[in-house]
Design a protein around this motif. Structure first.
Motif, PDB file in Angstrom:
ATOM      1  N   ARG A 277       0.854  -1.185   0.000  1.00  0.00           N
ATOM      2  CA  ARG A 277       0.000   0.000   0.000  1.00  0.00           C
ATOM      3  C   ARG A 277       0.892   1.238   0.000  1.00  0.00           C
ATOM      4  O   ARG A 277       1.898   1.282   0.717  1.00  0.00           O
ATOM      5  CB  ARG A 277      -0.911   0.001   1.234  1.00  0.00           C
ATOM      6  CG  ARG A 277      -1.797  -1.245   1.315  1.00  0.00           C
ATOM      7  CD  ARG A 277      -2.560  -1.322   2.619  1.00  0.00           C
ATOM      8  NE  ARG A 277      -3.327  -2.562   2.705  1.00  0.00           N
ATOM      9  CZ  ARG A 277      -4.068  -2.909   3.760  1.00  0.00           C
ATOM     10  NH1 ARG A 277      -4.144  -2.092   4.818  1.00  0.00           N
ATOM     11  NH2 ARG A 277      -4.728  -4.043   3.744  1.00  0.00           N
ATOM     12  N   VAL A 278       0.529   2.242  -0.776  1.00  0.00           N
ATOM     13  CA  VAL A 278       1.384   3.424  -0.909  1.00  0.00           C
ATOM     14  C   VAL A 278       0.568   4.705  -0.712  1.00  0.00           C
ATOM     15  O   VAL A 278      -0.585   4.780  -1.148  1.00  0.00           O
ATOM     16  CB  VAL A 278       2.093   3.439  -2.287  1.00  0.00           C
ATOM     17  CG1 VAL A 278       1.090   3.470  -3.432  1.00  0.00           C
ATOM     18  CG2 VAL A 278       3.077   4.601  -2.381  1.00  0.00           C
ATOM     19  N   THR A 279       1.171   5.636  -0.034  1.00  0.00           N
ATOM     20  CA  THR A 279       0.645   7.001   0.073  1.00  0.00           C
ATOM     21  C   THR A 279       1.757   7.961  -0.336  1.00  0.00           C
ATOM     22  O   THR A 279       2.941   7.587  -0.361  1.00  0.00           O
ATOM     23  CB  THR A 279       0.172   7.311   1.503  1.00  0.00           C
ATOM     24  OG1 THR A 279       1.286   7.174   2.407  1.00  0.00           O
ATOM     25  CG2 THR A 279      -0.957   6.380   1.924  1.00  0.00           C
ATOM     26  N   MET A 280       1.393   9.220  -0.650  1.00  0.00           N
ATOM     27  CA  MET A 280       2.407  10.159  -1.154  1.00  0.00           C
ATOM     28  C   MET A 280       2.078  11.576  -0.689  1.00  0.00           C
ATOM     29  O   MET A 280       0.909  11.977  -0.607  1.00  0.00           O
ATOM     30  CB  MET A 280       2.449  10.113  -2.683  1.00  0.00           C
ATOM     31  CG  MET A 280       3.494  11.034  -3.319  1.00  0.00           C
ATOM     32  SD  MET A 280       3.254  11.217  -5.105  1.00  0.00           S
ATOM     33  CE  MET A 280       1.740  12.199  -5.148  1.00  0.00           C
ATOM     34  N   LEU A 388      -1.988  -8.431  -4.136  1.00  0.00           N
ATOM     35  CA  LEU A 388      -3.271  -8.966  -3.706  1.00  0.00           C
ATOM     36  C   LEU A 388      -4.388  -7.943  -3.826  1.00  0.00           C
ATOM     37  O   LEU A 388      -5.558  -8.308  -4.013  1.00  0.00           O
ATOM     38  CB  LEU A 388      -3.171  -9.466  -2.259  1.00  0.00           C
ATOM     39  CG  LEU A 388      -2.324 -10.733  -2.054  1.00  0.00           C
ATOM     40  CD1 LEU A 388      -2.188 -11.046  -0.574  1.00  0.00           C
ATOM     41  CD2 LEU A 388      -2.943 -11.923  -2.789  1.00  0.00           C
ATOM     42  N   ASN A 389      -4.043  -6.665  -3.735  1.00  0.00           N
ATOM     43  CA  ASN A 389      -5.021  -5.596  -3.914  1.00  0.00           C
ATOM     44  C   ASN A 389      -4.322  -4.427  -4.600  1.00  0.00           C
ATOM     45  O   ASN A 389      -3.756  -3.557  -3.949  1.00  0.00           O
ATOM     46  CB  ASN A 389      -5.607  -5.156  -2.565  1.00  0.00           C
ATOM     47  CG  ASN A 389      -6.633  -4.044  -2.711  1.00  0.00           C
ATOM     48  OD1 ASN A 389      -7.180  -3.819  -3.802  1.00  0.00           O
ATOM     49  ND2 ASN A 389      -6.892  -3.331  -1.629  1.00  0.00           N
ATOM     50  N   ASN A 393      -2.046   0.491  -4.953  1.00  0.00           N
ATOM     51  CA  ASN A 393      -0.637   0.473  -5.358  1.00  0.00           C
ATOM     52  C   ASN A 393      -0.247   1.684  -6.199  1.00  0.00           C
ATOM     53  O   ASN A 393       0.873   1.736  -6.703  1.00  0.00           O
ATOM     54  CB  ASN A 393      -0.321  -0.802  -6.154  1.00  0.00           C
ATOM     55  CG  ASN A 393      -0.258  -2.031  -5.284  1.00  0.00           C
ATOM     56  OD1 ASN A 393      -1.282  -2.646  -5.007  1.00  0.00           O
ATOM     57  ND2 ASN A 393       0.918  -2.405  -4.841  1.00  0.00           N
ATOM     58  N   HIS A 394      -1.123   2.630  -6.374  1.00  0.00           N
ATOM     59  CA  HIS A 394      -0.777   3.817  -7.155  1.00  0.00           C
ATOM     60  C   HIS A 394      -1.345   5.063  -6.472  1.00  0.00           C
ATOM     61  O   HIS A 394      -2.345   5.010  -5.735  1.00  0.00           O
ATOM     62  CB  HIS A 394      -1.290   3.705  -8.588  1.00  0.00           C
ATOM     63  CG  HIS A 394      -2.778   3.709  -8.701  1.00  0.00           C
ATOM     64  ND1 HIS A 394      -3.509   4.854  -8.910  1.00  0.00           N
ATOM     65  CD2 HIS A 394      -3.683   2.697  -8.639  1.00  0.00           C
ATOM     66  CE1 HIS A 394      -4.783   4.561  -8.973  1.00  0.00           C
ATOM     67  NE2 HIS A 394      -4.924   3.252  -8.805  1.00  0.00           N
TER      68      HIS A 394
END
Length: 401
Positions: A277-280, A388-389, A393-394
């Motif tokens: 999981r990504v945050t920015m 998996l989800n 991811n972006h």
């Protein structure tokens, strides 16, 4: 002549008894077994006829001799003892193939060659609904290649034979396919013959569906079990060949259809995948020659598999100017188009921060566009994997560039 008749009859009676004892054979058990072996019926009949033909002149000749030659007196001093029968052989523990009774069947022979399948007109089981209408099922003539014309075909590979339905005769199993787009719809089909020798479909073993996307092959046991290798993905286009999960599932013909009797019934979650999981956050400041964009990514591994490496994509925004760029894999970071950065990844259950500084053009207003950044799981062998989800991811950079 009349005074010799009783003696003649006595000798003929003894002679017939001796000949009959020799011609009868091993006994009733063997006779019953012989009757069950229909392929030997003609041989037994011919042999019996030959015995009759041989015995008839011998008995007749003996009778003629009785008319002219006096018989040997019964009181002979040294009578010749009658020959004794040899003791029956002791049966061996394991009968030889030639002596073992073989089960016979009245069912038609369903052993069909690959060439015969290609030459026949066949009725096939239904295809999945997502295939084109050219994948027909009635009066089908199979082909070996169908790249441009999407019709049922018989892919390269052998067909197999076994008694699938327990009727004593063999049937045939083959993999049938039909192309749609870049992939193939597939089904494992069992064939037989009817009483007229026509090839008919016994049933479908298994086909590709939403859950089974590929059939990799099959084997058939002598006991009639069909073991099929299935996969949850069918590699094509840019899909790596190592992505699919494979399973072996066993099917048997029961109650007029094939049912699964062994092996897993579902694929479930791929144990090789993890959940990234990504945050920015970002800042954009003026700089000589343009503006300086700083993006900070926080990546969390919420799955149970370590991500040995991460690949960051979407950096076609300017020129690298600091942060983690010097740590990136040089080959990907130096590309002018589709620039990427590969960095050490995140263990399961942990989070990492990654910072990138880029010198970007000074754009604003209608010329500004949105930008998307992606992260991808790369393993220690430099193979990239699905997530998996993948919805988390972006991240998207607002329209500031």
């Amino acid at each position: 002549m009349s005074d010799l008749d009783p003696r003649l009859r006595e000798r003929l009676t003894a002679y017939r008894a001796d000949v009959t004892a020799r011609a009868v054979g091993p006994g009733p058990d063997q006779a019953r077994r012989t009757l069950h072996r229909r392929r030997r019926t003609r041989i037994v009949a011919v042999a019996a006829a030959a015995v009759v033909l041989v015995l008839a002149p011998v008995v007749a000749n003996a009778a003629l001799k009785g008319d002219r030659t006096p018989p040997v007196p019964a009181e002979s001093a040294d009578p010749t003892p009658p020959p004794t029968s040899a003791p029956p052989p002791t049966p061996s523990a394991t009968p030889s193939p030639d002596s073992t009774p073989s089960a016979e069947s009245d069912a038609p022979d369903g052993r069909i060659s690959r060439t015969q399948l290609l030459a026949a007109r066949l009725d096939l089981p239904d295809w999945p609904q997502y295939v084109p209408s050219t994948c027909t099922t009635s009066d089908v003539r199979l082909v070996t290649r169908a790249i441009e014309t999407w019709v049922p075909l018989l892919p390269d590979g052998p067909v197999s034979h076994a008694d699938l339905d327990g009727d004593g005769a063999q049937e045939t199993v083959a993999l049938i396919a039909c192309r749609f787009g870049e992939a193939l719809a597939k089904q494992v089909v069992a064939f037989d013959r009817d009483d007229n020798g026509r090839i008919v479909t016994l049933g479908r073993v298994v086909r590709t569906t939403d859950e089974i996307e590929d059939i990799l092959g099959f084997t058939v046991s002598t006991a009639g079990a069909v073991q099929v290798r299935v996969a949850d993905l069918q590699p094509c286009c840019d899909t790596p060949a190592y992505w699919p999960q494979e399973q072996r599932r066993t099917y048997r013909f029961q109650g007029g259809r094939f049912i699964q009797t062994d092996g897993p019934t579902k694929f479930g979650k791929d144990p090789r995948l993890t959940d990234l999981r990504v945050t920015m956050t970002h800042t954009l400041v003026d700089a000589p020659g343009g503006r300086k964009l700083t993006t900070v990514f926080t990546v969390t591994n919420a799955g149970s598999v370590d991500a040995a490496q991460l690949e960051f994509r979407g950096f076609d925004v300017g020129e690298p100017a600091g942060g983690d760029w010097p740590r990136c894999d040089p080959e990907g970071a130096s590309q002018e188009v589709n620039r990427v950065c590969v960095l050490p990844g995140v263990p399961a259950g942990e989070s990492r921060r990654y910072t990138f500084v880029d010198l970007v053009p000074d754009r604003s207003g209608a010329a500004a566009t949105k930008r998307d950044f992606y992260i991808v799981h790369i393993d220690a062998k430099d193979r990239y994997w699905r997530d998996l989800n993948d919805k988390d991811n972006h991240v998207q950079l607002p329209g500031v560039l």
